[in-house]
Motif scaffolding. Structure first.
Motif: not given
Length: 788
Positions: A680, A692-696, A733-734, A761, A763-764
């Motif tokens: 990913h 960092e991803w755009d979404r989880p 996630a946040d 899961d 996102r960061y």
């Protein structure tokens, strides 16, 4: 019968009067040339320019050479001393012999005799027969030093491989000095050896000899075959000597086994018998006839299963029971490796240790000891068992031949649980003849004490990519060795020293890892182990060597780990069996789940009782699983005897569960198999400590590269402290609430690493850590793999 080579008397006398011609390029001429003139290397090598320098003096005086009426006999006198000697030349079995004995008219008085060898650099191989064992060493090492355990003396042979010339000086009937003075000059590129004895015995005989060996691998064979006819110290069971040309065979290969027979066995009809030693099945019988000096038996490797094989030689037609292993019979062992990887499990036979403990007839008090860094031994061509039974075979199973119980247990387990095991040697791993990455789990055999740099690096890289390893016994990968002249042509094994940090090398105040207080009860839980001082170690398996406490029981130390869960065990329950032998100490035990330990503590004396001594009582490990790596250890060299006893059901089941835990924990990541997990991480973030991803995304594994830190170009890299990393990896996630994904705050982490964890899961993603050298923390080539 001796076949005496003579020349025309006139030619000899003319040579003695006029001196040697152009062939005698040496100056001054040696006393043999003064007696018999010069000759070509094809006639008499010691009279030719190929001969090394040598001299023989009595009371520091050179001989006066006096010709006789016999062209092959001269008299030797010493000015001012009433000693007379007879020098006689003959050729027997293709070997030039120059025998020096007291003349009948000589006074029998004691005077010092000194024989000096002066070898040019082309002479860099030696062989000595010492109390039933062949002791082989180079005269000097690649770094210009003399091997620490060098013990050449009277009777030693020396070999010029370029010229294919073997020479030596033997002494009979007189006492030889127990110390021979040796030297090597890196400036003149020459080696020297000074041998001493004393006259006075009428039976004293000094024999100089030389020959052109028919087999340059076993260049010493002709001499010992000839010598065995007259030397009562060479026992009858010294021959035959067996030596496979390679310890690892592959189906379809043309291999060979060298057999060196006794001189009286020429022409005898024999058979080479190959036995699958694990399943005790005879797979082949190859007829041959003994030839001198070396019989090379050709073997076309069949489609035999990957296994450990035993080789024996028997008279033609003799019945052989493959289930009987007669240790009074000469034998050798080979591993048949697979043509290609098919099984999930690979067993690596620790052949670096087999060879190391077999060097020089297994006189392990002549080297291979703490403090003997730089010792070197004649290893992969011929050797005796460590038990000194003149077996002349590779170390293999038969110094501690109960290791076969481990092999047979694994064979039984694999058939019971429905998985296959393939076998290779450690040398195969080092040479790249097998890829560890092709297997889900790699087992290393008992007491894998020694490793080459190549083997070390392949195992550390395999672990770093998430590979699974199960080590056995103790003292794992403790000593770095190098094969001379090369890994591809392993003639000698050179000990380069212990790998940092080996406990035996440390001072008394070097604190060891403490699992529990010394007075802890057998049912005390291991909650807060302390690492002691080893934090920057280089050992590939995070261990060092110790010994099981004699008489100590093994007890359960963990009841919640998946390996022991469901067995209705309590802390302190005994794991019955004859526990003993060397063990691996878990450096930084915070990173290990200790499943079995000793029931009591005792100080570790440090290997071989060196001066350092720490009186702190320590518990020993019987079974442990690493928390960061897919790595486990079964400790105590006597574990095969526990596996062999079917009454030891608990240990056998815990071993089975440990193997299954590691095997079932294998994960196929990107590019390793046909099962591909999605990475990913975008290319622009792969070298960042914060991702960092755009979404989880749901991930279950990470792979990344830390700095290697080890300078493998430094020949002493394995003996030095090296920087390392401590760090944690967290996901969120946040961006505010973080959960740990991997905790590597304990362990000297370097190079590529793989972390497998419960699906998360996130996102960061962030790395937080330090390097021990103070440099800013960094990683490269981060990959985050999707969870299944």
């Amino acid at each position: 019968m001796a076949e005496t080579i003579t020349r025309a008397s006139a030619t000899l006398l003319l040579g003695l009067v006029l001196g040697p011609g152009p062939l005698a390029a040496q100056s001054p001429r040696n006393f043999l040339q003064r007696a018999f003139g010069a000759a070509s290397a094809g006639e008499q090598p010691l009279l030719s320019p190929l001969a090394p320098g040598f001299s023989l003096t009595v009371a520091s005086r050179e001989f006066d050479v006096q010709p006789t009426a016999q062209p092959n006999v001269a008299r030797l006198a010493v000015a001012g001393i009433p000693l007379r000697f007879e020098l006689r030349y003959e050729r027997r079995a293709g070997i030039d012999l120059y025998r020096i004995r007291p003349a009948p008219d000589s006074e029998l008085r004691g005077e010092q005799v000194r024989f000096d060898w002066r070898f040019p650099e082309a002479y860099n191989e030696s062989m000595t027969f010492d109390t039933g064992a062949l002791q082989g060493q180079p005269l000097y090492l690649p770094d210009g030093k003399i091997p620490d355990n060098h013990f050449t003396n009277w009777g030693s042979l020396f070999y010029n491989r370029e010229a294919n010339l073997a020479v030596g000086a033997e002494l009979d009937g007189a006492e030889r000095s127990r110390h021979a003075r040796r030297g090597h000059s890196r400036f003149t590129k020459s080696s020297s050896l000074q041998l001493m004895t004393t006259t006075g015995n009428a039976k004293m005989e000094i024999t100089l000899f030389a020959y052109r060996p028919k087999d340059n691998r076993f260049w010493w064979a002709e001499w010992y075959q000839l010598r065995s006819r007259s030397d009562p110290n060479i026992p009858a069971n010294f021959f035959p000597i067996l030596s496979p040309y390679d310890l690892s065979w592959q189906p379809g290969e043309q291999q060979a086994v060298a057999v060196i027979p006794g001189p009286e066995d020429r022409g005898r009809k024999m058979e080479l018998v190959l036995i699958d030693d694990i399943r005790q099945k005879l797979v082949s019988r190859l007829p041959f006839q003994y030839e001198l000096p070396v019989t090379n038996v050709a073997v076309k490797v069949g489609e035999w299963r990957s296994s450990l094989y035993r080789l024996i030689v028997v008279p033609a037609g003799e019945a052989v029971d493959p289930a009987v292993n007669d240790l009074n019979r000469k034998l050798a062992n080979v591993i048949v490796r697979p043509a290609r990887a098919r099984a999930p499990v690979l067993f690596v036979a620790p052949t670096d240790a087999w060879w190391a403990y077999s060097t020089n007839g297994s006189h392990d008090y002549h080297g291979w000891r703490t403090g003997y860094d730089g010792s070197v031994g004649y290893a992969p061509t011929v050797m005796s068992s460590r038990q000194r039974r003149l077996n002349n075979f590779f170390y293999s199973l038969y110094e501690r031949y109960n290791d076969i119980h481990h092999f047979r247990y694994l064979d039984e387990l694999s058939r019971q649980d429905g998985f296959d095991i393939e076998f290779v040697t450690q040398h195969d791993v080092a040479r790249g003849r097998v890829r560890l990455e092709d297997y889900k789990l790699v087992l290393i055999g008992n007491h894998c004490e020694f490793t080459t740099e190549q083997s070390y690096r392949r195992f550390t890289e395999y672990l770093g990519r998430g590979g699974g390893v199960l080590i056995h016994g103790g003292d794992s990968f403790a000593v770095m060795v190098e094969y001379l002249p090369s890994l591809e042509e392993p003639r000698y094994l050179w000990q380069r020293g212990h790998i940092w940090t080996h406990w035996s090398d440390q001072p008394s105040d070097f604190r060891g890892p403490l699992l529990l207080p010394p007075d802890a009860r057998p049912d005390t839980a291991i909650l807060n182990p302390t690492p002691g001082d080893p934090i920057d170690y280089l050992n590939a398996f995070h261990t060092s060597v110790g010994y099981w406490i004699p008489g100590s029981k093994a007890v359960i130390a963990n009841t919640v780990h998946p390996i022991v869960r469901g067995l209705n065990l309590k802390l302190g329950d005994e794991v019955p069996g004859p526990w003993g032998g060397e063990v691996d100490f878990a450096y930084e035990p915070q990173t290990w789940d200790i499943l079995i330990r000793s029931d009591r503590a005792a100080p570790e004396e440090r290997e071989f009782g060196v001066d350092a001594y720490d009186p702190t009582p320590l518990h020993r490990v019987g079974l442990a699983v690493h928390k960061n790596e897919r790595l486990a250890m079964v400790c105590g060299e006597n574990f095969p005897n526990i596996l062999q006893g079917r009454q030891h059901t608990l240990f056998r089941e815990l071993y089975r569960r440990t193997l299954r835990y590691l095997l079932d924990g294998a994960r196929a990541l990107d590019g390793e198999t046909n099962v591909v997990a999605t990475n990913h991480v975008a290319p622009q973030q792969k070298d960042s400590t914060v991702l960092e991803w755009d979404r989880p995304v749901r991930i279950g594994a990470l792979r990344y590269e830390l700095p290697e830190f080890i300078d493998f170009h430094d020949p002493q890299w394995h003996r030095k402290p090296t920087p390392y990393a401590h760090y944690v990896i967290e996901g969120s996630a946040d961006g505010e609430h973080w959960v740990p994904l991997a905790d590597r705050r304990h362990g000297p982490w370097r190079g590529m690493k793989t972390d497998i964890f419960s699906p998360a899961d996130v996102r960061y993603l962030r790395f937080q850590g330090t390097f021990s050298n103070g440099e800013p923390f960094r990683v490269r080539n981060v990959q985050a793999f999707a969870a299944k």
